[in-house]
Write a protein that holds these residues in place. Structure first.
Motif, short mmCIF file in Angstrom:
data_model
loop_
_atom_site.label_atom_id
_atom_site.label_comp_id
_atom_site.label_asym_id
_atom_site.label_seq_id
_atom_site.Cartn_x
_atom_site.Cartn_y
_atom_site.Cartn_z
N SER A 23 29.42 15.66 46.68
CA SER A 23 28.35 15.01 47.42
C SER A 23 27.90 15.85 48.61
CB SER A 23 28.82 13.63 47.90
OG SER A 23 27.85 13.02 48.72
N THR A 24 28.86 16.40 49.35
CA THR A 24 28.48 17.22 50.51
C THR A 24 27.85 18.54 50.09
OG1 THR A 24 30.79 17.99 50.65
CG2 THR A 24 30.14 16.19 52.11
N MET A 25 28.27 19.09 48.96
CA MET A 25 27.59 20.28 48.44
C MET A 25 26.13 19.97 48.15
SD MET A 25 30.32 22.01 45.83
CE MET A 25 31.91 22.66 46.39
N GLY A 26 25.89 18.80 47.58
CA GLY A 26 24.52 18.38 47.32
C GLY A 26 23.71 18.24 48.60
N ARG A 27 24.33 17.73 49.66
CA ARG A 27 23.63 17.60 50.94
C ARG A 27 23.23 18.97 51.49
NH1 ARG A 27 27.41 14.08 54.63
NH2 ARG A 27 25.79 14.64 56.17
N VAL A 28 24.14 19.94 51.34
CA VAL A 28 23.85 21.28 51.84
C VAL A 28 22.71 21.92 51.05
CG1 VAL A 28 24.79 23.60 52.22
CG2 VAL A 28 26.21 21.60 52.68
N GLU A 29 22.78 21.81 49.72
CA GLU A 29 21.71 22.39 48.88
C GLU A 29 20.37 21.71 49.15
OE1 GLU A 29 21.67 24.99 47.16
OE2 GLU A 29 23.68 25.44 46.39
N ALA A 30 20.41 20.40 49.39
CA ALA A 30 19.17 19.69 49.69
C ALA A 30 18.57 20.16 51.01
CB ALA A 30 19.43 18.19 49.74
N ALA A 31 19.43 20.33 52.02
CA ALA A 31 18.94 20.80 53.33
C ALA A 31 18.39 22.21 53.23
CB ALA A 31 20.08 20.74 54.35
N LEU A 32 19.05 23.06 52.44
CA LEU A 32 18.58 24.43 52.25
C LEU A 32 17.20 24.43 51.57
CD1 LEU A 32 18.96 27.51 52.24
CD2 LEU A 32 20.23 27.25 50.07
N ALA A 33 17.04 23.64 50.53
CA ALA A 33 15.76 23.59 49.82
C ALA A 33 14.65 23.07 50.72
CB ALA A 33 15.89 22.70 48.58
N ARG A 34 14.92 22.03 51.49
CA ARG A 34 13.91 21.48 52.39
C ARG A 34 13.45 22.53 53.41
NH1 ARG A 34 16.99 16.56 52.04
NH2 ARG A 34 18.24 17.22 53.82
N ALA A 35 14.43 23.21 54.01
CA ALA A 35 14.09 24.21 55.02
C ALA A 35 13.30 25.36 54.41
CB ALA A 35 15.38 24.72 55.68
N GLN A 36 13.70 25.80 53.22
CA GLN A 36 12.97 26.91 52.58
C GLN A 36 11.58 26.49 52.15
OE1 GLN A 36 16.03 27.95 49.63
NE2 GLN A 36 16.42 29.85 50.75
N GLY A 37 11.43 25.22 51.75
CA GLY A 37 10.11 24.73 51.40
C GLY A 37 9.20 24.69 52.60
N MET A 38 9.71 24.23 53.74
CA MET A 38 8.89 24.16 54.96
C MET A 38 8.48 25.54 55.44
SD MET A 38 10.46 21.02 57.22
CE MET A 38 12.13 21.70 57.26
N ARG A 39 9.30 26.53 55.20
CA ARG A 39 9.00 27.90 55.66
C ARG A 39 8.26 28.71 54.60
NH1 ARG A 39 10.66 29.77 60.30
NH2 ARG A 39 11.91 28.37 61.59
N GLY A 40 7.99 28.11 53.45
CA GLY A 40 7.24 28.81 52.43
C GLY A 40 8.05 29.84 51.67
N ILE A 41 9.37 29.77 51.80
CA ILE A 41 10.24 30.70 51.08
C ILE A 41 10.28 30.34 49.60
CG2 ILE A 41 12.60 31.60 50.89
CD1 ILE A 41 12.89 31.05 53.90
N ILE A 42 10.25 29.04 49.32
CA ILE A 42 10.12 28.55 47.95
C ILE A 42 8.98 27.54 47.94
CG2 ILE A 42 12.58 28.91 47.47
CD1 ILE A 42 12.99 25.89 47.67
N PRO A 43 8.37 27.25 46.77
CA PRO A 43 7.27 26.30 46.72
C PRO A 43 7.68 24.94 47.28
CG PRO A 43 7.43 27.50 44.65
CD PRO A 43 8.66 27.85 45.44
N ALA A 44 6.81 24.35 48.07
CA ALA A 44 7.12 23.09 48.73
C ALA A 44 7.41 21.97 47.74
CB ALA A 44 5.98 22.69 49.66
N ASP A 45 6.63 21.93 46.63
CA ASP A 45 6.87 20.85 45.66
C ASP A 45 8.20 21.03 44.96
OD1 ASP A 45 5.93 23.11 44.39
OD2 ASP A 45 4.65 22.02 42.97
N SER A 46 8.56 22.29 44.67
CA SER A 46 9.87 22.55 44.08
C SER A 46 10.98 22.17 45.05
CB SER A 46 10.00 24.03 43.71
OG SER A 46 9.12 24.38 42.66
N ALA A 47 10.79 22.47 46.34
CA ALA A 47 11.78 22.14 47.36
C ALA A 47 12.03 20.64 47.41
CB ALA A 47 11.34 22.65 48.72
N ASP A 48 10.96 19.85 47.32
CA ASP A 48 11.10 18.40 47.37
C ASP A 48 11.89 17.89 46.17
OD1 ASP A 48 9.68 18.28 49.72
OD2 ASP A 48 7.77 17.80 48.75
N ARG A 49 11.53 18.43 44.99
CA ARG A 49 12.24 17.98 43.78
C ARG A 49 13.70 18.40 43.81
NH1 ARG A 49 7.11 19.35 41.47
NH2 ARG A 49 7.86 21.44 40.92
N ILE A 50 13.97 19.62 44.23
CA ILE A 50 15.36 20.10 44.29
C ILE A 50 16.16 19.25 45.26
CG2 ILE A 50 16.83 22.01 45.04
CD1 ILE A 50 14.55 23.90 44.07
#
Length: 429
Positions: A23-50
């Motif tokens: 569960s905590t690994m999932g929280r970390v991956e979710a936070a990483l995806a959100r941050a990368q989506g906001m910074r344009g490192i990965i697509p924002a829609d992909s970040a939300d889904r991930i």
């Protein structure tokens, strides 16, 4: 195991278990995806889904055992399962991170929750001991040094000695937290190169999302905070083990001055009431002391990452936390049931015949004569007691040095010293 009631703890076991780890690994991956989506490192829609999948994915830990064994690190098995679950977005899952980033950051989230539980129990125990110390501040009983009766003290003063290091452990925990509760996000070799030029800013974003610190220097191979935590756990259980050892000795059959806990029976000797919980405190103290020493070995961490050093942590640290939770639970139960036996205490004083007041007698006489002469008189009184079982220190000194109110001078309650004036409700000094 059948001994889990003594050496394990359901709440801590759940917090440090495989499901919590996933569960905590999932929280970390979710936070990483959100941050990368906001910074344009990965697509924002992909970040939300991930992020949504990472926070909601439910994996069977047993299904990941084999893949974790092959990879040599559980996070890698989790990441592979998460990528499968993210379908067409899987190329952006775990982007630029290394498995240990996720493993360590997830561990820190688990530790944060576990330490909150331990802190709450520790504070509750401290308050219970304060209450007991206040209640028994004036109850005189024999102090013992090196297993021999030494001088009078009070039960309140004895409990204050138990309580003082626990207060210091709370202070140590508050000092430890900022060094321990930090995000790990520096990539494969600790350089952060895969995250691009904004790696530090990304790290700060993820840390803020998770409520963690964001150190500039990677701690993949610098495990001092983990070793420090192990030392703290050993300190806590060591202090509780001291309480357990004292309760064992004070409750043994021929002493019986203090009772605590319900005790355990013998399969063949129905008269026995074994100090099971107090013994468990001693056992846990010894187990954690040994485990802490083993955990220190993880400090010898070769180069930028060392699987053999990491494995020591994975195998040692969770059990140390769980045992500490068990020890605090047992200690709280013991402290709540702690009950003195005034009759047995009085019998101990009577059997001693005042010998424990020899030091007090010597210092009193030294105010009226040379100290060497005072010591000689007290030694003679003790010799007279040894040769006549009817003699007491008071009666012997009344004969050897008349004209003094020896009954009052040698009253145990008059000789507990300033330790009896300890502010039981105050902080450790």
């Amino acid at each position: 195991m059948l001994t889990d009631g003594l050496f394990s703890d359901p709440e801590l076991r759940a917090l440090m278990g495989a499901e919590a780890q996933l569960s905590t690994m999932g929280r970390v991956e979710a936070a990483l995806a959100r941050a990368q989506g906001m910074r344009g490192i990965i697509p924002a829609d992909s970040a939300d889904r991930i992020a949504k999948v990472a926070r909601s994915i439910a994996l069977d830990p047993t299904a990941l055992v084999a893949s974790a064994a092959r990879a040599g690190i559980p996070a890698q098995a989790f990441v592979a399962a998460l990528k499968d679950a993210c379908g067409t977005d899987q190329a952006f899952v775990h982007y630029g991170a290394t498995s240990q980033d996720i493993q360590d950051s997830a561990l820190v989230l688990q530790l944060r929750e576990a330490l909150m539980v331990l802190e709450e129990r520790l504070a509750e125990l401290i308050e219970e001991l304060r209450s007991k110390a206040d209640a028994h501040a004036d109850l005189v009983l024999p102090a013992r040094t090196r297993f021999q009766i030494a001088a009078p003290t009070t039960l309140g003063a004895k409990i204050a000695v138990w309580r003082a290091p626990l207060l210091r452990h709370l202070e140590r925990l508050s000092e430890l937290r900022p060094r321990l509760l930090n995000l790990s996000l520096h990539g494969a070799a600790g350089t952060g190169a895969a995250f691009g030029p904004d790696a530090a800013a990304l790290r700060a974003d993820v840390a803020r999302d998770l409520g963690l610190g964001a150190p500039e220097v990677p701690w993949h191979a610098a495990r001092d905070a983990i070793a420090e935590l192990g030392g703290w756990l050993s300190l806590v259980t060591g202090s509780l083990g001291k309480i357990g050892a004292d309760l064992i000795l004070l409750g043994q059959s021929e002493v019986g001055e203090i009772h605590a806990g319900t005790g355990g029976g013998s399969s063949t000797m129905p008269q026995k009431c074994n100090p099971v919980a107090a013994e468990a405190l001693v056992s846990i103290a010894r187990l954690n002391a040994g485990a802490s020493g083993t955990l220190q070995g993880s400090l010898v961490h070769a180069q930028e990452r060392d699987g053999s050093a990491l494995a020591v942590e994975w195998e040692i640290l969770p059990d140390m936390l769980i045992r500490t939770g068990a020890a605090l639970r047992l200690a709280l139960d013991l402290s709540r049931s702690l009950t003195p036996n005034p009759r047995r205490i009085a019998e101990t004083f009577a059997a001693d015949r005042g010998a424990m007041l020899a030091e007090a007698a010597g210092f009193y006489l030294a105010r009226h004569m040379p100290r060497a002469e005072a010591q000689r008189i007290v030694a003679t009184a003790l010799s007279d007691m040894a040769s006549d079982s009817r003699e007491t220190l008071t009666s012997a000194l009344r004969r050897l040095q008349p004209g003094h109110d020896w009954t009052n001078i040698l009253a145990p309650e008059q000789n507990t010293g300033p330790g009896n004036d300890i502010n039981m409700g105050g902080e450790a000094t």
